[in-house]
Design a protein around this motif. Structure first.
Motif, PDB file in Angstrom:
ATOM      1  N   GLY A   1       0.843  -1.187   0.063  1.00  0.00           N
ATOM      2  CA  GLY A   1      -0.123  -0.188   0.172  1.00  0.00           C
ATOM      3  C   GLY A   1       0.968   1.209  -0.077  1.00  0.00           C
ATOM      4  O   GLY A   1       1.973   1.164  -0.536  1.00  0.00           O
TER       5      GLY A   1
ATOM      6  N   ILE B   1      -2.087  -9.151  -1.075  1.00  0.00           N
ATOM      7  CA  ILE B   1      -3.334 -10.162  -1.404  1.00  0.00           C
ATOM      8  C   ILE B   1      -3.922  -9.589  -2.804  1.00  0.00           C
ATOM      9  O   ILE B   1      -4.476 -10.044  -3.555  1.00  0.00           O
TER      10      ILE B   1
ATOM     11  N   THR C   1       4.255  -4.378   6.309  1.00  0.00           N
ATOM     12  CA  THR C   1       3.328  -3.186   6.087  1.00  0.00           C
ATOM     13  C   THR C   1       1.802  -3.256   5.602  1.00  0.00           C
ATOM     14  O   THR C   1       1.523  -2.503   4.713  1.00  0.00           O
TER      15      THR C   1
ATOM     16  N   LYS D   1       4.569   0.250  12.804  1.00  0.00           N
ATOM     17  CA  LYS D   1       3.524   0.382  13.909  1.00  0.00           C
ATOM     18  C   LYS D   1       2.212   0.132  13.104  1.00  0.00           C
ATOM     19  O   LYS D   1       1.875   0.461  12.131  1.00  0.00           O
TER      20      LYS D   1
ATOM     21  N   GLY E   1       8.990   0.017  13.576  1.00  0.00           N
ATOM     22  CA  GLY E   1       9.027   1.285  13.136  1.00  0.00           C
ATOM     23  C   GLY E   1       8.634   2.440  13.503  1.00  0.00           C
ATOM     24  O   GLY E   1       7.850   2.909  13.080  1.00  0.00           O
TER      25      GLY E   1
ATOM     26  N   ASN F   1       8.862   6.050  14.109  1.00  0.00           N
ATOM     27  CA  ASN F   1       9.649   7.117  13.298  1.00  0.00           C
ATOM     28  C   ASN F   1       9.271   8.397  14.299  1.00  0.00           C
ATOM     29  O   ASN F   1      10.348   9.380  14.063  1.00  0.00           O
TER      30      ASN F   1
ATOM     31  N   TYR G   1     -11.206  -3.369  -2.098  1.00  0.00           N
ATOM     32  CA  TYR G   1     -10.653  -2.039  -1.183  1.00  0.00           C
ATOM     33  C   TYR G   1     -10.983  -0.951  -1.634  1.00  0.00           C
ATOM     34  O   TYR G   1     -10.189  -0.450  -2.530  1.00  0.00           O
TER      35      TYR G   1
ATOM     36  N   HIS H   1       6.993  12.794   8.467  1.00  0.00           N
ATOM     37  CA  HIS H   1       6.976  12.906  10.025  1.00  0.00           C
ATOM     38  C   HIS H   1       8.148  13.596  10.865  1.00  0.00           C
ATOM     39  O   HIS H   1       8.585  12.955  11.649  1.00  0.00           O
TER      40      HIS H   1
HETATM   41  N1  LIG Z   1       4.831   4.962  10.810  1.00  0.00           N
HETATM   42  C1  LIG Z   1       3.840   5.876  10.190  1.00  0.00           C
HETATM   43  O1  LIG Z   1       3.990   6.841  10.456  1.00  0.00           O
HETATM   44  C2  LIG Z   1       3.026   5.043   9.330  1.00  0.00           C
HETATM   45  C3  LIG Z   1       2.508   5.876   8.351  1.00  0.00           C
HETATM   46  C4  LIG Z   1       1.497   5.146   7.476  1.00  0.00           C
HETATM   47  C5  LIG Z   1       1.071   3.952   7.535  1.00  0.00           C
HETATM   48  N2  LIG Z   1       1.712   3.043   8.649  1.00  0.00           N
HETATM   49  C6  LIG Z   1       1.449   1.746   8.894  1.00  0.00           C
HETATM   50  O2  LIG Z   1       1.804   1.162   7.723  1.00  0.00           O
HETATM   51  C7  LIG Z   1       1.020  -0.005   7.501  1.00  0.00           C
HETATM   52  C8  LIG Z   1       0.266   0.124   6.073  1.00  0.00           C
HETATM   53  O3  LIG Z   1      -0.516   1.152   6.002  1.00  0.00           O
HETATM   54  P1  LIG Z   1      -0.908   1.776   4.644  1.00  0.00           P
HETATM   55  O4  LIG Z   1      -1.482   3.283   4.935  1.00  0.00           O
HETATM   56  O5  LIG Z   1       0.041   1.774   3.729  1.00  0.00           O
HETATM   57  O6  LIG Z   1      -2.104   0.990   4.349  1.00  0.00           O
HETATM   58  P2  LIG Z   1      -2.608   0.517   2.803  1.00  0.00           P
HETATM   59  O7  LIG Z   1      -3.981   0.157   3.011  1.00  0.00           O
HETATM   60  O8  LIG Z   1      -2.397   1.502   1.724  1.00  0.00           O
HETATM   61  O9  LIG Z   1      -1.895  -0.699   2.460  1.00  0.00           O
HETATM   62  C9  LIG Z   1      -1.798  -1.980   2.997  1.00  0.00           C
HETATM   63  C10 LIG Z   1      -1.550  -3.082   2.005  1.00  0.00           C
HETATM   64  O10 LIG Z   1      -1.701  -4.287   2.715  1.00  0.00           O
HETATM   65  C11 LIG Z   1      -2.216  -5.297   1.828  1.00  0.00           C
HETATM   66  N3  LIG Z   1      -2.731  -6.395   2.674  1.00  0.00           N
HETATM   67  C12 LIG Z   1      -3.818  -6.212   3.682  1.00  0.00           C
HETATM   68  N4  LIG Z   1      -3.967  -7.454   4.197  1.00  0.00           N
HETATM   69  C13 LIG Z   1      -3.064  -8.253   3.713  1.00  0.00           C
HETATM   70  C14 LIG Z   1      -2.946  -9.480   3.859  1.00  0.00           C
HETATM   71  N5  LIG Z   1      -3.450 -10.387   4.774  1.00  0.00           N
HETATM   72  N6  LIG Z   1      -1.802 -10.352   3.264  1.00  0.00           N
HETATM   73  C15 LIG Z   1      -1.233  -9.356   2.202  1.00  0.00           C
HETATM   74  N7  LIG Z   1      -1.341  -8.233   2.017  1.00  0.00           N
HETATM   75  C16 LIG Z   1      -2.323  -7.468   2.804  1.00  0.00           C
HETATM   76  C17 LIG Z   1      -3.172  -4.330   1.150  1.00  0.00           C
HETATM   77  O11 LIG Z   1      -3.857  -5.022  -0.069  1.00  0.00           O
HETATM   78  C18 LIG Z   1      -2.696  -3.083   0.945  1.00  0.00           C
HETATM   79  O12 LIG Z   1      -1.899  -3.300  -0.184  1.00  0.00           O
HETATM   80  C19 LIG Z   1       0.061  -0.068   8.429  1.00  0.00           C
HETATM   81  O13 LIG Z   1       0.131  -0.958   9.636  1.00  0.00           O
HETATM   82  C20 LIG Z   1       0.139   1.611   9.063  1.00  0.00           C
HETATM   83  O14 LIG Z   1      -0.474   1.504  10.591  1.00  0.00           O
HETATM   84  C21 LIG Z   1       2.868   3.775   9.422  1.00  0.00           C
END
Ligand SMILES: NC(=O)c1ccc[n+]([C@@H]2O[C@H](COP(=O)([O-])OP(=O)(O)OC[C@H]3O[C@@H](n4cnc5c(N)ncnc54)[C@H](O)[C@@H]3O)[C@@H](O)[C@H]2O)c1
Length: 464
Positions: free
Chosen positions: A42, A69, A106, A130, A156, A158, A288, A399
């Protein structure tokens, strides 16, 4: 495994305990780059843990596999990241075939435990975004798996790495205000960033564990690190009063909505090229929907959250998270035996900001390192004295500058001793989610929750 790679992995593995060997030595052996596999392509996986790693650290690491997925998003992700590797919808198959040194997780929050545990069991070091996980049962399973494994787990976090947060840590550690007694910490998400969580999976408790976990894990981690103690007990209130069922109107999603012209939250995903390419173009595969209605009835998380946390060293914390504020920012104040520290970022009444509310989240996520020079202030007010203003250079992108510093520590400078102890391991990951999980349990039971009742971790008076 050759010797250089073994050193590299030892180095990664020891991060939580402040590591010993330089990852940078790896850069000199280009035939043996660190083999990285990532699950969850994602926005966070493709940008911060994807394209940025290839662009910044391509000399020392390579992607050997990507997994998700959604097969069509995977294809897009590989091109966007600039990787050239096999793609998998089956995580275990990816690990078996590509034998990575490091797995980066992630995916959505409720699935982190699956990949953390499998990754460790299959002999890989694991770096997870996280939050560590979303409930106490999964948390215990991760703790058990990590104990059985000789591999390591990095979380992670940050925010710890932003210069502003680090300065607060330094002032508290130097006992500028004596011993800590109490802390007030309040975080305000605006109607762009706050609303964005209610548009997608974060709005459902089962996927995110609520914002008590998904978002507040950052804040609880900062508190644990600043206070340098572990949480003992939490009592919380929370409600859903604005988004979800409370909305005046609703539609299937923004694109097809009848209320486009009247809804303040209308957002056209097709006008945002990067969002369209990452999400809308692939929704036929897995359903999604990125521009879901934030007034849909399935939303079951809280949008108003308030908690009191008591630490093992007797510090007490008042915390709140607001999800539909007119501005995005935060305030913290620390009361100590010798004075008080006040800090805040992005409170519009404190400074003239040139950044529009809609741009703030995009800027926070940005990884392009373009910065305008700016300074933040921290007030240190000792008892019986006039207050001092400590000026800290502020970065907005990635961040608060935390993102790039976290990467450099992991991939370039793991051998350097960090006087602020910013690298987070499993215990930090667990302690921060356990406050949020405890807050949820407290709202459900209307009782204070003991952190030691959630897993077998006993809170320590002084963090180790
Ligand atoms: N540290 C930070 O500041 C920060 C910022 C943004 C996101 N995040 C974290 O990063 C992670 C992803 O967030 P995002 O915004 O990219 O979400 P997102 O929804 O954009 O991406 C998630 C991805 O995971 C895939 N997915 C979901 N379930 C799955 C499974 N069972 N098997 C394989 N793939 C699967 C989805 O298809 C999607 O592509 C989250 O845990 C979020 O908390 C952290």
């Amino acid at each position: 495994m050759n010797n250089t790679r073994r050193k590299f992995i030892t180095s990664i593995g020891m991060l939580a305990a402040s590591s010993a060997l330089p990852i940078s030595t790896f850069a000199f052996n280009k035939t043996s780059k660190l083999k990285v596999a990532l699950v969850g392509t994602g926005i966070r996986g493709t940008t911060f843990w994807g394209k940025r790693l290839v662009d910044q650290y391509g000399e020392i690491l390579e992607f050997v596999g990507l997994s998700d997925i959604n097969p069509s998003r995977l294809e897009y992700a590989m091109k966007f990241i600039g990787a050239d590797c096999p793609l998998f919808t089956d995580f275990e198959k990816m690990i078996t075939q590509t034998k990575p040194d490091l797995v980066i997780v992630t995916t959505k929050d409720s699935t982190h435990h699956e990949f953390i545990i499998k990754g460790l069991q299959m002999g890989c070091d694991v770096l997870t975004e996280k939050p560590l996980t979303t409930d106490e049962t999964k948390c215990q399973e991760i703790i058990n798996a990590e104990k059985k494994s000789d591999k390591k787990l990095i979380v992670g976090f940050n925010y710890r790495w932003s210069p502003y947060a680090t300065k607060i840590k330094e002032l508290i550690s130097n006992k500028e205000i004596g011993d800590l007694v109490s802390v007030d910490f309040h975080w305000y998400l605006n109607t762009y960033h706050g609303a964005s969580y209610f548009r997608r999976w974060h709005g459902e408790m089962e996927s995110s564990g609520s914002l008590w976990v998904h978002k507040s894990t950052h804040h609880f981690d900062l508190l644990n690190w600043w206070i340098n103690s572990e949480p003992n007990e939490v009592f919380a209130y929370g409600d859903l009063e604005f988004y979800g069922k409370n909305g005046p109107q609703r539609g299937a999603n923004c694109r097809s909505c009848d209320h486009k012209t009247t809804c303040e939250f209308y957002w056209d995903i097709n006008k945002d090229e990067s969002m369209k390419k990452l999400y809308a173009d692939h929704e036929h595969e897995d359903g999604y929907i990125r521009d879901n209605c934030l007034f849909r009835k399935e939303i079951d998380i809280y949008d108003k959250m308030s908690a009191q946390v008591k630490y093992a060293d007797n510090t007490v914390v008042n915390y709140s998270l607001t999800t539909y504020s007119p501005f995005e920012g935060w305030r913290v104040s620390f009361n100590g035996t010798k004075g008080r520290i006040e800090a805040s970022e992005d409170i519009p009444y404190h400074a003239v900001s040139t950044v529009d509310e809609a741009e703030k989240h995009a800027l926070e996520m940005a990884q392009n390192n373009k910065e305008e020079e700016n300074f933040g202030s921290i007030i240190v007010h000792k008892l019986w004295e006039k207050h001092d203003v400590v000026k800290v250079p502020i970065e907005k992108g990635g961040h608060g500058g935390g993102d790039k510093r976290l990467h450099d520590k992991i991939f370039v400078n793991p051998d350097t001793t960090d006087p602020y102890g910013r690298t987070a391991g499993i215990r930090d990951g667990a302690m921060s989610v356990l406050i949020g999980i405890g807050a949820r349990r407290s709202i459900e039971s209307r009782k204070a929750i003991k952190i030691s009742d959630l897993t077998d971790l006993e809170p320590k008076k002084i963090r180790s």
